[in-house]
Design an enzyme around this catalytic site. Structure first.
Site, mmCIF file in Angstrom:
data_model
loop_
_atom_site.group_PDB
_atom_site.id
_atom_site.type_symbol
_atom_site.label_atom_id
_atom_site.label_comp_id
_atom_site.label_asym_id
_atom_site.label_seq_id
_atom_site.Cartn_x
_atom_site.Cartn_y
_atom_site.Cartn_z
ATOM 1 N N GLU A 1 -10.823 12.078 3.445
ATOM 2 C CA GLU A 1 -11.418 13.235 2.742
ATOM 3 C C GLU A 1 -12.658 13.787 3.432
ATOM 4 O OE1 GLU A 1 -11.881 11.882 -1.314
ATOM 5 O OE2 GLU A 1 -9.771 11.346 -1.476
ATOM 6 N N GLU B 1 -0.364 8.793 -0.991
ATOM 7 C CA GLU B 1 -0.837 8.437 -2.337
ATOM 8 C C GLU B 1 -0.067 9.220 -3.399
ATOM 9 O OE1 GLU B 1 -5.138 8.700 -2.631
ATOM 10 O OE2 GLU B 1 -5.400 8.016 -0.575
HETATM 11 O O1 G3I Z 1 -13.955 -3.228 -10.197
HETATM 12 C C1 G3I Z 1 -14.823 -2.579 -11.159
HETATM 13 C C2 G3I Z 1 -15.033 -3.475 -12.366
HETATM 14 O O2 G3I Z 1 -15.696 -4.632 -11.960
HETATM 15 C C3 G3I Z 1 -15.852 -2.684 -13.403
HETATM 16 O O3 G3I Z 1 -15.967 -3.446 -14.564
HETATM 17 C C4 G3I Z 1 -15.156 -1.384 -13.753
HETATM 18 C C5 G3I Z 1 -15.986 -0.521 -14.731
HETATM 19 O O4 G3I Z 1 -15.721 0.840 -14.576
HETATM 20 O O5 G3I Z 1 -14.984 -0.630 -12.560
HETATM 21 C C6 G3I Z 1 -14.180 -1.280 -11.598
HETATM 22 O O6 G3I Z 1 -14.077 -0.476 -10.464
HETATM 23 C C7 G3I Z 1 -13.239 0.661 -10.584
HETATM 24 C C8 G3I Z 1 -12.196 0.576 -9.480
HETATM 25 O O7 G3I Z 1 -11.413 1.732 -9.479
HETATM 26 C C9 G3I Z 1 -11.273 -0.641 -9.646
HETATM 27 O O8 G3I Z 1 -10.587 -0.549 -10.841
HETATM 28 C C10 G3I Z 1 -14.080 1.911 -10.435
HETATM 29 O O9 G3I Z 1 -14.929 2.059 -11.547
HETATM 30 C C11 G3I Z 1 -13.170 3.123 -10.327
HETATM 31 O O10 G3I Z 1 -13.958 4.261 -10.016
HETATM 32 C C12 G3I Z 1 -12.164 2.916 -9.222
HETATM 33 O O11 G3I Z 1 -11.310 4.032 -9.202
HETATM 34 C C13 G3I Z 1 -10.539 4.169 -8.024
HETATM 35 C C14 G3I Z 1 -10.920 5.452 -7.307
HETATM 36 O O12 G3I Z 1 -10.086 5.625 -6.170
HETATM 37 C C15 G3I Z 1 -12.371 5.424 -6.865
HETATM 38 O O13 G3I Z 1 -12.791 6.649 -6.476
HETATM 39 C C16 G3I Z 1 -9.067 4.210 -8.411
HETATM 40 O O14 G3I Z 1 -8.675 2.946 -8.951
HETATM 41 C C17 G3I Z 1 -8.215 4.528 -7.189
HETATM 42 O O15 G3I Z 1 -6.886 4.758 -7.581
HETATM 43 C C18 G3I Z 1 -8.739 5.791 -6.519
HETATM 44 O O16 G3I Z 1 -7.978 6.027 -5.355
HETATM 45 C C19 G3I Z 1 -8.312 7.200 -4.615
HETATM 46 C C20 G3I Z 1 -8.030 6.918 -3.159
HETATM 47 O O17 G3I Z 1 -8.736 5.770 -2.728
HETATM 48 C C21 G3I Z 1 -8.397 8.098 -2.292
HETATM 49 N N1 G3I Z 1 -7.730 9.297 -2.746
HETATM 50 C C22 G3I Z 1 -7.903 9.602 -4.153
HETATM 51 C C23 G3I Z 1 -7.479 8.421 -5.025
HETATM 52 C C24 G3I Z 1 -7.583 8.776 -6.482
HETATM 53 O O18 G3I Z 1 -8.904 9.022 -6.850
#
Ligand code: G3I
Length: 380
Positions: free
Chosen positions: A179, A285
């Site tokens: 990105e 994705e």
């Molecule tokens: O691991 C922590 C956990 O310890 C905590 O309690 C919890 C509270 O919110 O958060 C957890 O982390 C989260 C993580 O996913 C794992 O579940 C983050 O908050 C959350 O923001 C994160 O979201 C991920 C996101 O990327 C981050 O920007 C999504 O799962 C993931 O599917 C998403 O993937 C991205 C690609 O990498 C890039 N392209 C876009 C795509 C969708 O956004």
């Protein structure tokens, strides 16, 4: 890694033969059909591209693992290889979770995508603090800015070298940068860009090339690659980088899309455009949202989504995979951003921004690992 035939196909085949053309098993028997009883998706597309899924380590056992092994021959970490997870403090790497995914891929003879080495999101702050702990982006002194730039590029090199060397024999394709262009077609004003210009992109690819396995491919990954002005901006950036000798092998099209959008014609044009630069394409994705963003109209819960919505989704999936197959010599991998509808980042988004309304259903397997009309559509 090329996978050998390793899954029984008899059940799916027999089932398909039993069903009248165009009719899926749900409508035929009014009984759900498990993803574990039908033909594997990866075998269906084995002459065109590998089929992947994004996974969290907890999904490497139980039903998720069974479905993974049956239908997918490629995996990618949904989160645990990202900089904030794998390199939370300078010099302190945490490989435990990423290693689990690498091991699973090896044991099951699956390809592995590495996501991602550089991103503006999910990157720890320490990368961008100078030696005195001050944010590099605020620096105004030209000499200190130059020093900061060197320090950041050095940190980037160490980060990439350590991870890529560790997984040299495991990762088949790396999302080297993620990105780097914004929605208006400008280079994203991330700290990476503000501190180093486009040098971080060059250093990232050069370092990855230096330490990756010789067959590993390097990708620039982004969303909305089919949408202008972003598409042309990425195209021009890549063309320019290639002319400078930057070792880019392909473009990753994230493909967080929705039923009917983008049009199949625009997707075709996009793949052909990038292939015209001599690049491979990967769909990295994929999820086909029922709603888009914000979720409208949104059904109050997953169980209340009407069958007609799944049929509408299936019609789009049908066209999409027909196109991917037609362009099979230009696409080496199609990865879904999840395994089944019970786990998708789209639901986190609905939770965070829409009071949980708009639980989505983007995949070809439902929340109970049964096949949806979209599955039959892409297997046809
Ligand atoms: O691991 C922590 C956990 O310890 C905590 O309690 C919890 C509270 O919110 O958060 C957890 O982390 C989260 C993580 O996913 C794992 O579940 C983050 O908050 C959350 O923001 C994160 O979201 C991920 C996101 O990327 C981050 O920007 C999504 O799962 C993931 O599917 C998403 O993937 C991205 C690609 O990498 C890039 N392209 C876009 C795509 C969708 O956004």
């Amino acid at each position: 890694m090329l996978k050998v035939l390793r899954k029984p196909v008899i059940c799916g085949l027999a089932l398909a033969l039993l069903l009248p053309a165009g009719m899926n098993s749900v409508s035929a028997a009014n009984e759900p059909v498990s993803a574990l009883e039908v033909k594997p998706m990866d075998e269906r597309y084995k002459n065109s591209f590998t089929i992947g899924a994004a996974v969290e380590p907890y999904q490497l056992e139980g039903k998720d693992a069974e479905v993974l092994k049956r239908h997918y021959n490629s995996i990618v970490a949904e989160n645990v290889m990202k900089p904030i997870n794998i390199h939370p403090e300078e010099g302190k790497f945490n490989f435990t979770e990423a290693d689990k995914i690498v091991k699973f891929a090896k044991e099951n003879n699956m390809d592995l995508r590495g996501h991602n080495l550089v991103w503006h999101s999910q990157v720890p702050d320490w990368f961008f603090l100078d030696e005195e702990g001050k944010p590099m982006v605020n620096e105004t002194d030209p000499k200190q800015r130059e020093k900061n730039k060197k320090l950041l590029l050095k940190r980037l090199e160490t980060h990439i070298k350590t991870i890529v060397k560790r997984y040299k024999n495991d990762v088949d394709s790396w999302d080297v940068v993620n990105e780097v262009v914004d929605d208006s077609g400008e280079l994203r004003q991330s700290p990476w860009y503000q501190i180093t210009g486009t040098d971080y992109i060059k250093v990232a690819f050069e370092t990855a090339r230096k330490y990756a396995g010789k067959d590993a491919k390097l990708y620039i990954n982004d969303y909305n690659t089919e949408i202008e002005p972003k598409r042309t901006a990425i195209y021009n950036l890549v063309k320019d980088l290639l002319a400078q000798g930057v070792p880019i092998d392909g473009i990753g099209h994230q493909s967080h899309i929705q039923v009917g959008w983008p049009s199949i014609q625009e997707i075709e044009k996009t793949i052909n455009m990038f292939a015209g630069l001599g690049l491979d394409n990967q769909i990295t994705e994929l999820d086909v949202s029922l709603y888009g963003w914000p979720p409208t109209p949104a059904y109050p819960s997953y169980d209340l989504i009407p069958q007609s919505e799944f049929e509408r989704q299936a019609a789009y999936y049908d066209q999409l995979f027909a196109l991917y197959e037609k362009l099979g010599d230009k696409i080496s991998n199609v990865t879904f951003w999840g395994i089944a509808d019970n786990h998708t980042w789209l639901n986190d988004r609905a939770e965070q921004y829409n009071n949980g309304v708009g639980k989505d259903a983007p995949f070809v397997f439902d929340a109970n690992y049964n096949v949806k009309p979209a599955y039959w559509a892409i297997m046809d």
